[in-house]
Design a protein around this motif. Sequence first.
Motif, PDB file in Angstrom:
ATOM      1  N   PHE A 229       6.034  -2.244   3.557  1.00 40.50           N
ATOM      2  CA  PHE A 229       4.929  -1.504   4.147  1.00 40.50           C
ATOM      3  C   PHE A 229       3.972  -0.931   3.111  1.00 40.50           C
ATOM      4  O   PHE A 229       3.025  -0.272   3.435  1.00 40.50           O
ATOM      5  CB  PHE A 229       5.440  -0.371   5.053  1.00 40.50           C
ATOM      6  N   CYS A 230       4.291  -1.188   1.873  1.00 36.99           N
ATOM      7  CA  CYS A 230       3.466  -0.565   0.847  1.00 36.99           C
ATOM      8  C   CYS A 230       2.623  -1.571   0.074  1.00 36.99           C
ATOM      9  O   CYS A 230       1.694  -1.201  -0.600  1.00 36.99           O
ATOM     10  CB  CYS A 230       4.339   0.205  -0.139  1.00 36.99           C
ATOM     11  N   ARG A 231       2.970  -2.797   0.197  1.00 34.55           N
ATOM     12  CA  ARG A 231       2.232  -3.787  -0.579  1.00 34.55           C
ATOM     13  C   ARG A 231       0.988  -4.237   0.161  1.00 34.55           C
ATOM     14  O   ARG A 231       0.976  -4.413   1.369  1.00 34.55           O
ATOM     15  CB  ARG A 231       3.102  -5.024  -0.849  1.00 34.55           C
ATOM     16  N   ALA A 232      -0.025  -4.457  -0.592  1.00 36.86           N
ATOM     17  CA  ALA A 232      -1.181  -5.199  -0.117  1.00 36.86           C
ATOM     18  C   ALA A 232      -1.670  -4.722   1.238  1.00 36.86           C
ATOM     19  O   ALA A 232      -1.874  -5.498   2.170  1.00 36.86           O
ATOM     20  CB  ALA A 232      -0.862  -6.690  -0.069  1.00 36.86           C
TER      21      ALA A 232
ATOM     22  N   ALA B  18      -3.602 -11.510  -7.380  1.00 33.10           N
ATOM     23  CA  ALA B  18      -3.333 -12.928  -7.637  1.00 33.10           C
ATOM     24  C   ALA B  18      -2.816 -13.642  -6.397  1.00 33.10           C
ATOM     25  O   ALA B  18      -2.991 -14.850  -6.246  1.00 33.10           O
ATOM     26  CB  ALA B  18      -2.326 -13.067  -8.780  1.00 33.10           C
ATOM     27  N   ASP B  19      -2.163 -12.887  -5.503  1.00 37.77           N
ATOM     28  CA  ASP B  19      -1.636 -13.499  -4.279  1.00 37.77           C
ATOM     29  C   ASP B  19      -2.602 -13.362  -3.108  1.00 37.77           C
ATOM     30  O   ASP B  19      -2.238 -13.550  -1.958  1.00 37.77           O
ATOM     31  CB  ASP B  19      -0.289 -12.873  -3.922  1.00 37.77           C
ATOM     32  N   GLU B  28       0.299  -3.843  -9.779  1.00 36.06           N
ATOM     33  CA  GLU B  28       0.534  -4.953  -8.877  1.00 36.06           C
ATOM     34  C   GLU B  28       2.035  -5.099  -8.682  1.00 36.06           C
ATOM     35  O   GLU B  28       2.818  -4.955  -9.633  1.00 36.06           O
ATOM     36  CB  GLU B  28      -0.061  -6.240  -9.473  1.00 36.06           C
ATOM     37  N   TYR B  29       2.412  -5.354  -7.429  1.00 40.66           N
ATOM     38  CA  TYR B  29       3.845  -5.442  -7.144  1.00 40.66           C
ATOM     39  C   TYR B  29       4.452  -6.654  -7.810  1.00 40.66           C
ATOM     40  O   TYR B  29       3.879  -7.739  -7.805  1.00 40.66           O
ATOM     41  CB  TYR B  29       4.082  -5.517  -5.636  1.00 40.66           C
ATOM     42  N   SER B  30       5.629  -6.443  -8.403  1.00 38.53           N
ATOM     43  CA  SER B  30       6.396  -7.568  -8.930  1.00 38.53           C
ATOM     44  C   SER B  30       7.770  -7.536  -8.284  1.00 38.53           C
ATOM     45  O   SER B  30       8.261  -6.481  -7.906  1.00 38.53           O
ATOM     46  CB  SER B  30       6.531  -7.487 -10.450  1.00 38.53           C
ATOM     47  N   THR B  31       8.388  -8.653  -8.143  1.00 38.99           N
ATOM     48  CA  THR B  31       9.675  -8.754  -7.463  1.00 38.99           C
ATOM     49  C   THR B  31      10.681  -7.785  -8.070  1.00 38.99           C
ATOM     50  O   THR B  31      10.866  -7.751  -9.277  1.00 38.99           O
ATOM     51  CB  THR B  31      10.229 -10.188  -7.573  1.00 38.99           C
TER      52      THR B  31
END
Lengths: 235, 89
Positions: A229-232, B18-19, B28-31
């Motif tokens: 729920f927090c990404r993008a 990038a996505d 930016e979120y990374s796994t």
Amino acid sequence: MAGPNGSTPVTHNSNDTALKIMSWNGSRGTLTRLLVSHCRLHGTVNILQLFGVQNITVEYSKLYDNDAANSSTYHPNLVEYAGGTETQCGGIMRSGIGRRKVFMIYQSNGGPIYVYGNVWHDATSGYPRIFQPFDNAQGPAIFTTIPFTTCTRWWATGVNGGSLAAGSQSANNIIGRSIGFIGGEPAGADYEYADVSLGEAHSLSGVGQTPFANAAGSDFHIGATISGFCRAIRA
Amino acid sequence: MNLGSPYNLDKDGNQRGADGSWDIGAYEYSTGGTTNTNLPPSVSALTLNAADVDPNVAGIQVLEGTTVLCAGSATDPNGDRLPGNGSTR
């Protein structure tokens, strides 16, 4: 994150500044096209003062450890920004990790100012505010992608008649451990995560879960468990 | 706000969006949601373009006046810019 006073925040009895950028020849002049990069500024009442500066970029720096022994006389500011007479002052504040007290006061015309990609955390006491337009309508101020914690206030408007100029934006921010606002947000504020009620159409608020991987360890990356729920939030 | 290079990189140097969309927050979120590990660069073995004229002595021995080119390369798995790849005479 310790400054010159070790792990104890510095407290001064004078209104000193780590870096003050101002042109003065009997009256305030204008400085243009400045870059502050990869600097550590810390250990004074005010960390960064920008007066009459146009087109300045502050990036990849840490601004931290500021306080005042007598905060009723000296208001410790992480960044104090006064545009003077110019009307075009684009600044991109990318300051890394800030610490303590009032984070920004923005006064006396100028703008727009862009503030994004920062990590601001661990302000103390009841006075910290992330952004306070000191007087009149300031900006527009455009904030995005700023996670921070232990911040008492986010926007603080109307305190001394200050307000946000038309075009101010707030988006993609993570607002943690905040108790809300003084005054209001920009009209276009949206797509944010907060632990306080935002009243924004597409934001998540009151979730009651830290979005960070390890806030206690100052790791403010998005945590895996809440990524859903927090990404993008905003494309 | 759609800022281009270099402001479309987060503090780790990861490309924002990038996505297809920027992630919320400064990073930016990374796994796994953890800090990206800054891996050490990989450096190749050095090569010389001169033959060892005295194999009985440790190291590479060349005759005085001989120009020797020492070459190698390095890469960084994080994509960080390396100060310099080159050769030394």
